[in-house]
Motif scaffolding. Structure first.
Motif, PDB file in Angstrom:
ATOM      1  N   PRO A   1      27.803  91.957 -57.415  1.00 56.24           N
ATOM      2  CA  PRO A   1      28.592  90.723 -57.506  1.00 56.24           C
ATOM      3  C   PRO A   1      29.876  90.841 -56.683  1.00 56.24           C
ATOM      4  O   PRO A   1      30.350  91.946 -56.401  1.00 56.24           O
ATOM      5  N   ALA A   2      30.432  89.699 -56.329  1.00 51.58           N
ATOM      6  CA  ALA A   2      31.703  89.690 -55.599  1.00 51.58           C
ATOM      7  C   ALA A   2      32.758  90.428 -56.415  1.00 51.58           C
ATOM      8  O   ALA A   2      32.739  90.413 -57.646  1.00 51.58           O
ATOM      9  N   GLY A   3      33.654  91.107 -55.710  1.00 47.26           N
ATOM     10  CA  GLY A   3      34.722  91.837 -56.383  1.00 47.26           C
ATOM     11  C   GLY A   3      35.369  92.842 -55.467  1.00 47.26           C
ATOM     12  O   GLY A   3      35.165  92.830 -54.257  1.00 47.26           O
ATOM     13  N   ARG A   4      36.142  93.727 -56.045  1.00 47.58           N
ATOM     14  CA  ARG A   4      36.844  94.789 -55.307  1.00 47.58           C
ATOM     15  C   ARG A   4      36.234  96.115 -55.744  1.00 47.58           C
ATOM     16  O   ARG A   4      36.190  96.420 -56.931  1.00 47.58           O
ATOM     17  N   TYR A   5      35.782  96.903 -54.776  1.00 48.00           N
ATOM     18  CA  TYR A   5      35.050  98.138 -55.049  1.00 48.00           C
ATOM     19  C   TYR A   5      35.649  99.304 -54.271  1.00 48.00           C
ATOM     20  O   TYR A   5      36.333  99.103 -53.270  1.00 48.00           O
ATOM     21  N   ALA A   6      35.317 100.518 -54.710  1.00 49.45           N
ATOM     22  CA  ALA A   6      35.670 101.735 -53.981  1.00 49.45           C
ATOM     23  C   ALA A   6      34.485 102.690 -54.081  1.00 49.45           C
ATOM     24  O   ALA A   6      33.737 102.682 -55.060  1.00 49.45           O
ATOM     25  N   ILE A   7      34.331 103.518 -53.046  1.00 49.71           N
ATOM     26  CA  ILE A   7      33.229 104.481 -52.969  1.00 49.71           C
ATOM     27  C   ILE A   7      33.810 105.890 -52.908  1.00 49.71           C
ATOM     28  O   ILE A   7      34.759 106.140 -52.164  1.00 49.71           O
ATOM     29  N   SER A   8      33.218 106.805 -53.688  1.00 44.13           N
ATOM     30  CA  SER A   8      33.552 108.215 -53.574  1.00 44.13           C
ATOM     31  C   SER A   8      32.280 108.972 -53.223  1.00 44.13           C
ATOM     32  O   SER A   8      31.184 108.595 -53.636  1.00 44.13           O
ATOM     33  N   LEU A   9      32.442 110.052 -52.438  1.00 43.82           N
ATOM     34  CA  LEU A   9      31.305 110.825 -51.930  1.00 43.82           C
ATOM     35  C   LEU A   9      31.579 112.315 -52.068  1.00 43.82           C
ATOM     36  O   LEU A   9      32.721 112.757 -51.921  1.00 43.82           O
TER      37      LEU A   9
ATOM     38  N   THR B   1      29.234  88.011 -47.172  1.00 39.71           N
ATOM     39  CA  THR B   1      28.565  88.766 -46.114  1.00 39.71           C
ATOM     40  C   THR B   1      28.379  90.227 -46.506  1.00 39.71           C
ATOM     41  O   THR B   1      29.243  90.816 -47.144  1.00 39.71           O
ATOM     42  N   ALA B   2      27.263  90.815 -46.098  1.00 35.89           N
ATOM     43  CA  ALA B   2      26.983  92.229 -46.392  1.00 35.89           C
ATOM     44  C   ALA B   2      28.146  93.099 -45.911  1.00 35.89           C
ATOM     45  O   ALA B   2      28.757  92.834 -44.881  1.00 35.89           O
ATOM     46  N   VAL B   3      28.437  94.149 -46.678  1.00 35.24           N
ATOM     47  CA  VAL B   3      29.547  95.051 -46.377  1.00 35.24           C
ATOM     48  C   VAL B   3      28.988  96.439 -46.079  1.00 35.24           C
ATOM     49  O   VAL B   3      28.188  96.968 -46.848  1.00 35.24           O
TER      50      VAL B   3
ATOM     51  N   ILE C   1      23.758 105.148 -47.026  1.00 33.03           N
ATOM     52  CA  ILE C   1      23.442 104.923 -48.434  1.00 33.03           C
ATOM     53  C   ILE C   1      23.582 103.440 -48.726  1.00 33.03           C
ATOM     54  O   ILE C   1      24.633 102.855 -48.467  1.00 33.03           O
ATOM     55  N   ASN C   2      22.524 102.844 -49.251  1.00 32.00           N
ATOM     56  CA  ASN C   2      22.544 101.434 -49.616  1.00 32.00           C
ATOM     57  C   ASN C   2      22.651 101.339 -51.130  1.00 32.00           C
ATOM     58  O   ASN C   2      21.781 101.834 -51.843  1.00 32.00           O
ATOM     59  N   PHE C   3      23.700 100.712 -51.608  1.00 35.01           N
ATOM     60  CA  PHE C   3      23.902 100.535 -53.046  1.00 35.01           C
ATOM     61  C   PHE C   3      23.184  99.303 -53.576  1.00 35.01           C
ATOM     62  O   PHE C   3      23.145  99.095 -54.776  1.00 35.01           O
ATOM     63  N   GLY C   4      22.658  98.468 -52.676  1.00 34.10           N
ATOM     64  CA  GLY C   4      21.972  97.256 -53.104  1.00 34.10           C
ATOM     65  C   GLY C   4      22.952  96.118 -53.323  1.00 34.10           C
ATOM     66  O   GLY C   4      24.133  96.208 -52.983  1.00 34.10           O
TER      67      GLY C   4
ATOM     68  N   THR D   1      25.990  90.494 -53.037  1.00 28.51           N
ATOM     69  CA  THR D   1      26.214  90.958 -51.671  1.00 28.51           C
ATOM     70  C   THR D   1      25.767  92.406 -51.541  1.00 28.51           C
ATOM     71  O   THR D   1      26.081  93.235 -52.390  1.00 28.51           O
ATOM     72  N   GLU D   2      25.058  92.705 -50.459  1.00 29.82           N
ATOM     73  CA  GLU D   2      24.613  94.078 -50.179  1.00 29.82           C
ATOM     74  C   GLU D   2      25.813  94.934 -49.762  1.00 29.82           C
ATOM     75  O   GLU D   2      26.636  94.518 -48.958  1.00 29.82           O
ATOM     76  N   VAL D   3      25.875  96.150 -50.307  1.00 29.25           N
ATOM     77  CA  VAL D   3      26.936  97.098 -49.955  1.00 29.25           C
ATOM     78  C   VAL D   3      26.286  98.424 -49.560  1.00 29.25           C
ATOM     79  O   VAL D   3      25.386  98.910 -50.241  1.00 29.25           O
ATOM     80  N   SER D   4      26.751  98.979 -48.441  1.00 32.06           N
ATOM     81  CA  SER D   4      26.250 100.281 -47.988  1.00 32.06           C
ATOM     82  C   SER D   4      27.406 101.077 -47.392  1.00 32.06           C
ATOM     83  O   SER D   4      28.475 100.535 -47.114  1.00 32.06           O
ATOM     84  N   VAL D   5      27.149 102.377 -47.196  1.00 33.10           N
ATOM     85  CA  VAL D   5      28.147 103.247 -46.580  1.00 33.10           C
ATOM     86  C   VAL D   5      27.430 104.183 -45.612  1.00 33.10           C
ATOM     87  O   VAL D   5      26.348 104.692 -45.911  1.00 33.10           O
ATOM     88  N   VAL D   6      28.035 104.389 -44.444  1.00 32.60           N
ATOM     89  CA  VAL D   6      27.562 105.376 -43.481  1.00 32.60           C
ATOM     90  C   VAL D   6      28.478 106.580 -43.608  1.00 32.60           C
ATOM     91  O   VAL D   6      29.700 106.458 -43.483  1.00 32.60           O
ATOM     92  N   VAL D   7      27.875 107.743 -43.878  1.00 35.14           N
ATOM     93  CA  VAL D   7      28.616 108.971 -44.122  1.00 35.14           C
ATOM     94  C   VAL D   7      28.492 109.869 -42.897  1.00 35.14           C
ATOM     95  O   VAL D   7      27.381 110.183 -42.471  1.00 35.14           O
ATOM     96  N   THR D   8      29.623 110.285 -42.345  1.00 30.27           N
ATOM     97  CA  THR D   8      29.634 111.143 -41.160  1.00 30.27           C
ATOM     98  C   THR D   8      30.427 112.411 -41.464  1.00 30.27           C
ATOM     99  O   THR D   8      31.122 112.499 -42.470  1.00 30.27           O
ATOM    100  N   GLY D   9      30.341 113.387 -40.568  1.00 31.07           N
ATOM    101  CA  GLY D   9      31.178 114.575 -40.642  1.00 31.07           C
ATOM    102  C   GLY D   9      30.659 115.682 -41.530  1.00 31.07           C
ATOM    103  O   GLY D   9      31.398 116.632 -41.807  1.00 31.07           O
ATOM    104  N   LEU D  10      29.409 115.601 -41.995  1.00 27.44           N
ATOM    105  CA  LEU D  10      28.873 116.699 -42.797  1.00 27.44           C
ATOM    106  C   LEU D  10      28.785 117.946 -41.928  1.00 27.44           C
ATOM    107  O   LEU D  10      28.301 117.887 -40.803  1.00 27.44           O
TER     108      LEU D  10
END
Length: 147
Positions: free
Chosen positions: A81-89, A135-137, A75-78, A26-35
């Motif tokens: 596999p299915a699972g539970r993830y967390a993102i730090s920035l 589904t893409a996240v 940012i697209n992480f590509g 599954t594709e995972v991405s993040v939109v980063v705001t507030g810089l």
């Protein structure tokens, strides 16, 4: 007669394995705001390991990205596999690839998936974690600054 049935039984039991293949990704991405500015870069880490959060160096399987800072960053992480993830920035304003500190306070901006709140240090993995399956996240994370 009994000897002849073994190959058929073994072949029949092995059939479900033939079509199994690798698990779906599954594709995972993040939109980063507030810089607060467009200086430097944004460092991003996607991990499925609670011990690897928020510092990716503790998870050799973590996906990392470095992108130029902008008003809004995607940012697209590509595929993962299915699972539970967390993102730090980190908004690495001076592009030295680390979080600069003033004593114990971060001098640069930071953010987490699910906009996990920060109280006396980074949030625990569970506060920032989200499920990935099918589904893409796309997560949204706001960068915060203390100084």
């Amino acid at each position: 007669m009994r000897h002849g049935s073994r190959p058929i039984l073994a072949l029949t039991l092995g059939l479900p394995l033939l079509g199994a293949g690798p698990p779906p990704l599954t594709e995972v991405s993040v939109v980063v705001t507030g810089l607060r500015n467009t200086k430097g870069q944004v460092l991003a880490c996607l991990t499925a390991q609670p011990k690897g959060f928020p510092d990716c160096r503790k998870d050799p399987a973590a996906k990392q990205a470095i992108v130029p800072a902008a008003a809004t960053v995607r940012i697209n992480f590509g595929p993962v596999p299915a699972g539970r993830y967390a993102i730090s920035l980190i908004h690495d304003e001076n592009a030295n690839r680390k979080m600069d500190m003033a004593l114990i306070m971060p001098k640069e901006g930071y953010g987490f998936s699910r906009d996990a709140p920060v109280t006396m240090g980074p949030p625990k993995f569970d506060k920032a974690a989200f499920d990935v399956a099918g589904t893409a996240v796309e997560q949204t994370a706001r960068i915060r600054y203390l100084l």
